[in-house]
Design a protein around this motif. Structure first.
Motif, PDB file in Angstrom:
ATOM      1  N   ALA A 190       0.800  -1.221   0.000  1.00  0.00           N
ATOM      2  CA  ALA A 190       0.000   0.000   0.000  1.00  0.00           C
ATOM      3  C   ALA A 190       0.834   1.273   0.000  1.00  0.00           C
ATOM      4  CB  ALA A 190      -0.945  -0.001   1.207  1.00  0.00           C
ATOM      5  N   PHE A 191       2.016   1.227   0.602  1.00  0.00           N
ATOM      6  CA  PHE A 191       2.805   2.448   0.747  1.00  0.00           C
ATOM      7  C   PHE A 191       3.588   2.800  -0.510  1.00  0.00           C
ATOM      8  CE2 PHE A 191       5.642  -1.001   1.904  1.00  0.00           C
ATOM      9  CZ  PHE A 191       6.813  -0.675   1.237  1.00  0.00           C
ATOM     10  N   GLU A 192       3.690   1.881  -1.472  1.00  0.00           N
ATOM     11  CA  GLU A 192       4.503   2.142  -2.660  1.00  0.00           C
ATOM     12  C   GLU A 192       3.892   3.262  -3.489  1.00  0.00           C
ATOM     13  OE1 GLU A 192       6.570  -0.241  -6.393  1.00  0.00           O
ATOM     14  OE2 GLU A 192       4.534  -0.714  -5.797  1.00  0.00           O
ATOM     15  N   GLY A 193       4.723   4.180  -3.925  1.00  0.00           N
ATOM     16  CA  GLY A 193       4.248   5.281  -4.746  1.00  0.00           C
ATOM     17  C   GLY A 193       3.960   4.856  -6.169  1.00  0.00           C
ATOM     18  N   ASP A 194       3.516   5.803  -6.976  1.00  0.00           N
ATOM     19  CA  ASP A 194       3.206   5.534  -8.372  1.00  0.00           C
ATOM     20  C   ASP A 194       4.484   5.536  -9.203  1.00  0.00           C
ATOM     21  OD1 ASP A 194       0.479   5.423  -7.857  1.00  0.00           O
ATOM     22  OD2 ASP A 194       0.244   7.597  -8.106  1.00  0.00           O
TER      23      ASP A 194
END
Length: 434
Positions: A190-194
């Motif tokens: 969930a924490f991974e950016g785009d």
């Protein structure tokens, strides 16, 4: 049941395998652990029971006192068998795609070195995992983990950890302080950016003429193909994805990362993504590398664990070595500048021309989007260690006394030093090599 497996099982039951060190019974239709296996207790070192219907293993599995490797992937096992913890020689354990939900601390053997729990339903790991000082390789992609045990902060020998496609809210602070860590992935949490935006083309599958198979990996098959675009034709490589969870993570994230990497001469990037495949398969169209290019090394073996296996006859000329490591560094520096971590910098993911040393880094299956700021910089230094290990492996296969060898050994030491924060950034490594 395959004929060879049927014959092996029959021989086991007749008692014909006395003294065997290896026993492979994949997809044998087993619903219970064959008690005849205990007749090999004094010699058996590797046991493969993958693809059966076993829901448990015996509590007295420790009777297999010489067992070092156990593969049980694809069995409907909800709990990692506690009996594993009594196997005093066991170092490699594989329970992939079993539906595991429970990992008791007592199930972890004391000499554990390589643990594969990919594609299960695990939400919690025991603190005892960090009390396995030999732990070197930990495969956890495709589970339901929200946190990791803080005890892993003491695993100084841990070199590879796969965390993709879990439910982590953040990476633990201790991860970037592990002195031996060189390969990691966290895509799909969930924490991974785009990922950076890509302008790559959408390529109809009907515009491609499929050619011979060039290679196959866990995530897909690569074919030679002819891409017809208007009046022009171009020879390309086409990777068709299998669609299943790999040890690195999800194929969808691999495609996104490969497209986000953009064009670079030292990356096997993508020209576009296919559309309208008749079977609904995903795929990437990639540049076709020159004929004669080959893979630098083979993947790790059971014995080498986290290190590649090289052809014993390989010798790299000094000029080719310099070109090789510069090209890999250039590809990595480009990725880091794009906000991406490759996650799998290995010789088996490098294609090169042995005559000139020209090289390209391939396989984005373990790639992840880097966070901004100091956290991203710290994670880049993990990959710098992977590059340093690769540099050392290349130097080991070249002339020890060529003019640049001493300086390259100094660079190797800087990249692999235990103080993660003191390692150079890849941009600095590239400048040193240039």
């Amino acid at each position: 049941m395959p004929d060879a497996t049927h014959d092996t099982l029959a021989a086991l039951r007749r008692g014909d395998l006395a003294g065997a060190r290896t026993l492979r019974l994949p997809a044998a239709g087993l619903t219970a652990f064959p008690p005849e296996i205990f007749g090999l207790a004094d010699t058996l070192e590797l046991l493969d029971l993958s693809g059966n219907a076993l829901s448990a293993l015996p509590d007295d599995l420790g009777r297999l006192k010489r067992l070092e490797v156990l593969f049980c992937s694809g069995n409907p096992v909800s709990q990692l068998p506690p009996g594993l913890g009594n196997c005093t020689a066991l170092s490699q354990v594989g329970f992939r795609g079993c539906g595991l939900t429970d990992v008791p601390g007592e199930a972890l053997p004391p000499r554990l070195r390589w643990l594969t729990l990919t594609d299960n339903r695990i939400a919690h790991l025991p603190d005892e995992l960090g009390a396995r000082p030999r732990l070197q390789k930990l495969m956890l992609s495709g589970n339901r983990l929200r946190t990791l045990p803080d005890s892993l902060a003491g695993c100084e020998n841990l070199e590879l950890i796969r965390l993709a496609a879990n439910r982590l809210d953040a990476l633990p602070a201790w991860l970037t302080a592990l002195p031996g860590l060189a390969w990691t992935s966290w895509a799909g949490n969930a924490f991974e950016g785009d990922a950076p935006r890509s302008a790559a083309a959408a390529i109809p599958f009907a515009d491609l003429d499929l050619g011979p198979l060039l290679g196959e990996g866990t995530s897909g098959r690569v074919h030679r193909a002819l891409w017809r675009s208007g009046a022009t034709q171009q020879a390309v490589a086409l990777k068709l994805f299998k669609g299943a969870m790999t040890s690195d993570g999800l194929p969808e994230r691999e495609m996104e990362a490969c497209l986000a990497a953009g064009a670079h001469q030292n990356l096997t990037g993508a020209l576009g993504r296919i559309t309208d495949h008749p079977d609904g398969a995903d795929g990437l169209v990639m540049p076709l590398l020159p004929p004669g290019w080959r893979v630098l090394a083979g993947p790790p073996s059971l014995a080498s664990c986290s290190r590649d296996v090289y052809d014993p006859a390989l010798r790299i000329a000094p000029a080719a070595l310099l070109r090789l490591v510069r090209d890999v560094a250039a590809g990595l520096a480009h990725l880091h500048a794009r906000g991406l971590l490759h996650g799998d910098v290995y010789g088996h993911n490098i294609l090169w021309d042995a005559a000139t040393g020209a090289a390209a880094l391939s396989d984005f299956g373990a790639a992840s989007v880097l966070p901004d700021g100091p956290a991203g910089a710290a994670l880049q230094r993990i990959e710098v260690r992977a590059f340093g290990l690769l540099l050392g492996e290349a130097l080991d296969r070249s002339d020890a006394d060529f003019s640049d060898a001493a300086g390259l050994r100094d660079l190797e030491r800087a990249c692999v030093q235990a103080d993660v924060g003191a390692r150079p950034a890849m941009a600095e490594v590239l400048r040193a090599l240039s």
